[in-house]
Structures are given as structure tokens and as C-alpha cells.
Design a protein around this motif. Structure first.
Motif, PDB file in Angstrom:
ATOM      1  N   ALA A  50      -5.664  -1.834  -9.267  1.00  0.00           N
ATOM      2  CA  ALA A  50      -5.229  -2.380  -7.990  1.00  0.00           C
ATOM      3  C   ALA A  50      -6.477  -2.736  -7.193  1.00  0.00           C
ATOM      4  N   LEU A  51      -6.297  -3.563  -6.184  1.00  0.00           N
ATOM      5  CA  LEU A  51      -7.424  -4.019  -5.377  1.00  0.00           C
ATOM      6  C   LEU A  51      -7.151  -3.675  -3.921  1.00  0.00           C
ATOM      7  N   THR A  52      -8.151  -3.111  -3.251  1.00  0.00           N
ATOM      8  CA  THR A  52      -8.057  -2.779  -1.834  1.00  0.00           C
ATOM      9  C   THR A  52      -9.366  -3.179  -1.171  1.00  0.00           C
ATOM     10  N   ASP A  53      -9.377  -3.187   0.165  1.00  0.00           N
ATOM     11  CA  ASP A  53     -10.635  -3.490   0.847  1.00  0.00           C
ATOM     12  C   ASP A  53     -10.953  -2.408   1.868  1.00  0.00           C
ATOM     13  N   ALA A  54     -12.189  -2.402   2.314  1.00  0.00           N
ATOM     14  CA  ALA A  54     -12.647  -1.354   3.225  1.00  0.00           C
ATOM     15  C   ALA A  54     -11.975  -1.450   4.586  1.00  0.00           C
ATOM     16  N   TRP A  55     -11.530  -2.627   4.983  1.00  0.00           N
ATOM     17  CA  TRP A  55     -10.949  -2.818   6.303  1.00  0.00           C
ATOM     18  C   TRP A  55      -9.466  -2.474   6.347  1.00  0.00           C
ATOM     19  N   SER A  56      -8.822  -2.313   5.197  1.00  0.00           N
ATOM     20  CA  SER A  56      -7.382  -2.080   5.193  1.00  0.00           C
ATOM     21  C   SER A  56      -7.020  -0.686   5.681  1.00  0.00           C
ATOM     22  N   ALA A  57      -7.911   0.279   5.536  1.00  0.00           N
ATOM     23  CA  ALA A  57      -7.591   1.653   5.932  1.00  0.00           C
ATOM     24  C   ALA A  57      -7.490   1.780   7.452  1.00  0.00           C
ATOM     25  N   GLY A  58      -8.409   1.184   8.177  1.00  0.00           N
ATOM     26  CA  GLY A  58      -8.373   1.235   9.625  1.00  0.00           C
ATOM     27  C   GLY A  58      -8.302   2.660  10.144  1.00  0.00           C
ATOM     28  N   ALA A  59      -7.624   2.846  11.264  1.00  0.00           N
ATOM     29  CA  ALA A  59      -7.512   4.163  11.875  1.00  0.00           C
ATOM     30  C   ALA A  59      -6.480   5.035  11.158  1.00  0.00           C
ATOM     31  N   SER A  60      -5.572   4.406  10.414  1.00  0.00           N
ATOM     32  CA  SER A  60      -4.506   5.173   9.771  1.00  0.00           C
ATOM     33  C   SER A  60      -4.983   5.923   8.530  1.00  0.00           C
ATOM     34  N   LYS A  73     -11.762 -12.754   1.047  1.00  0.00           N
ATOM     35  CA  LYS A  73     -12.614 -13.418   2.028  1.00  0.00           C
ATOM     36  C   LYS A  73     -14.091 -13.147   1.759  1.00  0.00           C
ATOM     37  N   ARG A  74     -14.874 -14.174   1.938  1.00  0.00           N
ATOM     38  CA  ARG A  74     -16.323 -14.041   1.759  1.00  0.00           C
ATOM     39  C   ARG A  74     -16.888 -13.081   2.794  1.00  0.00           C
ATOM     40  N   GLY A  75     -17.889 -12.314   2.381  1.00  0.00           N
ATOM     41  CA  GLY A  75     -18.526 -11.361   3.271  1.00  0.00           C
ATOM     42  C   GLY A  75     -17.858  -9.998   3.270  1.00  0.00           C
ATOM     43  N   ARG A  76     -16.736  -9.885   2.592  1.00  0.00           N
ATOM     44  CA  ARG A  76     -16.031  -8.601   2.534  1.00  0.00           C
ATOM     45  C   ARG A  76     -16.270  -7.911   1.201  1.00  0.00           C
ATOM     46  N   ILE A  77     -16.038  -6.609   1.208  1.00  0.00           N
ATOM     47  CA  ILE A  77     -16.196  -5.800   0.002  1.00  0.00           C
ATOM     48  C   ILE A  77     -14.819  -5.284  -0.386  1.00  0.00           C
ATOM     49  N   TYR A  78     -14.466  -5.463  -1.645  1.00  0.00           N
ATOM     50  CA  TYR A  78     -13.171  -5.020  -2.173  1.00  0.00           C
ATOM     51  C   TYR A  78     -13.424  -3.968  -3.246  1.00  0.00           C
ATOM     52  N   PHE A  79     -12.442  -3.093  -3.443  1.00  0.00           N
ATOM     53  CA  PHE A  79     -12.580  -2.006  -4.392  1.00  0.00           C
ATOM     54  C   PHE A  79     -11.498  -2.092  -5.451  1.00  0.00           C
ATOM     55  N   LEU A  80     -11.916  -2.015  -6.709  1.00  0.00           N
ATOM     56  CA  LEU A  80     -11.007  -2.025  -7.850  1.00  0.00           C
ATOM     57  C   LEU A  80     -10.719  -0.567  -8.193  1.00  0.00           C
ATOM     58  N   ILE A  81      -9.450  -0.174  -8.063  1.00  0.00           N
ATOM     59  CA  ILE A  81      -9.084   1.236  -8.232  1.00  0.00           C
ATOM     60  C   ILE A  81      -7.928   1.369  -9.215  1.00  0.00           C
ATOM     61  N   PRO A  82      -7.705   2.570  -9.751  1.00  0.00           N
ATOM     62  CA  PRO A  82      -6.515   2.780 -10.579  1.00  0.00           C
ATOM     63  C   PRO A  82      -5.276   2.577  -9.711  1.00  0.00           C
ATOM     64  N   PRO A  83      -4.170   2.132 -10.289  1.00  0.00           N
ATOM     65  CA  PRO A  83      -2.980   1.899  -9.469  1.00  0.00           C
ATOM     66  C   PRO A  83      -2.473   3.207  -8.872  1.00  0.00           C
ATOM     67  N   PRO A  84      -1.956   3.133  -7.650  1.00  0.00           N
ATOM     68  CA  PRO A  84      -1.433   4.360  -7.041  1.00  0.00           C
ATOM     69  C   PRO A  84      -0.193   4.836  -7.785  1.00  0.00           C
ATOM     70  N   ARG A  85      -0.027   6.126  -7.824  1.00  0.00           N
ATOM     71  CA  ARG A  85       1.148   6.707  -8.487  1.00  0.00           C
ATOM     72  C   ARG A  85       2.207   7.002  -7.443  1.00  0.00           C
ATOM     73  N   ALA A  86       3.447   6.919  -7.870  1.00  0.00           N
ATOM     74  CA  ALA A  86       4.547   7.278  -6.970  1.00  0.00           C
ATOM     75  C   ALA A  86       4.492   8.777  -6.719  1.00  0.00           C
ATOM     76  N   PRO A  87       4.813   9.212  -5.493  1.00  0.00           N
ATOM     77  CA  PRO A  87       4.791  10.649  -5.238  1.00  0.00           C
ATOM     78  C   PRO A  87       5.794  11.374  -6.111  1.00  0.00           C
ATOM     79  N   ARG A  88       5.424  12.569  -6.554  1.00  0.00           N
ATOM     80  CA  ARG A  88       6.307  13.348  -7.405  1.00  0.00           C
ATOM     81  C   ARG A  88       7.474  13.902  -6.590  1.00  0.00           C
ATOM     82  N   ARG A  89       8.627  13.823  -7.181  1.00  0.00           N
ATOM     83  CA  ARG A  89       9.804  14.395  -6.534  1.00  0.00           C
ATOM     84  C   ARG A  89      10.062  15.773  -7.143  1.00  0.00           C
TER      85      ARG A  89
END
Length: 93
Positions: A50-60, A73-89
Motif C-alpha cells: 500500500a502507499l501512504t504519505d507523510a502528510w496524511s497522518a496529520g493531527a489524527s 505530487k512532486r516534492g512529497r515523500i510517499y511510503f510503500l508499506i505492507p497492506p493494513p490488516r483488518a482488525p481481529r474480531r
């Protein structure tokens, strides 16, 4: 004032730092792209990620996964990460 700010930024940033899209892998390897790019282009080369960026986290502090049709977008840094897992029930009682 504008010229002094531009001078300070030029001293801190390497030449062309704002002209590329950077994708950081978990290994620390960094890919740089200078052409327009969609998240799907990166994800096609790296299935099961999955792909995320440093600005998506924000205050939350929540990681926001980019959709494949998101434009990187140019000038931004993105992170390639393992896909998130669904929370265990918990098992049913």
C-alpha cells in the motif's frame, strides 16, 4: 524577505528536491520519479503493498492509504508499506 527565504530553502534542500516524487521502501531504498505518476503505477510494480504519505497522518495520527488513482505530487515523500490488516474480531460466544 522573499529572497532571504528562498536563499535559506536553497541551502537546506538539495537541487531539484521539489521536482521529484520520492517513494521510500521499508528497506530504506528510495525511488525518485520526475514524471507525473499515479499511485497505481507504483503499486503495479509492488503487488501486496500500500502507499501512504507523510502528510496524511496529520493531527489524527492515522495512516491514510492512497487509492491507486491518486496523483502523486512532486516534492512529497510517499511510503510503500505492507497492506493494513483488518482488525481481529473476538470469537463468537
Amino acid at each position: 524577505m522573499g529572497n532571504s527565504l528562498r536563499c535559506c530553502l536553497a541551502c537546506m534542500l538539495p537541487c531539484g528536491a521539489l521536482d521529484v516524487v520520492r517513494v521510500v521502501h521499508l528497506s530504506g531504498h528510495v525511488d525518485e520519479f520526475s514524471c507525473p505518476l499515479a499511485a497505481g503505477d507504483v503499486l503495479a510494480a509492488h503487488p501486496n503493498h500500500a502507499l501512504t504519505d507523510a502528510w496524511s497522518a496529520g493531527a489524527s495520527r492515522k495512516i491514510v492509504i492512497l487509492s491507486p488513482d491518486s496523483e502523486l505530487k512532486r516534492g512529497r515523500i510517499y511510503f510503500l508499506i505492507p497492506p493494513p490488516r483488518a482488525p481481529r474480531r473476538p470469537p463468537p460466544r
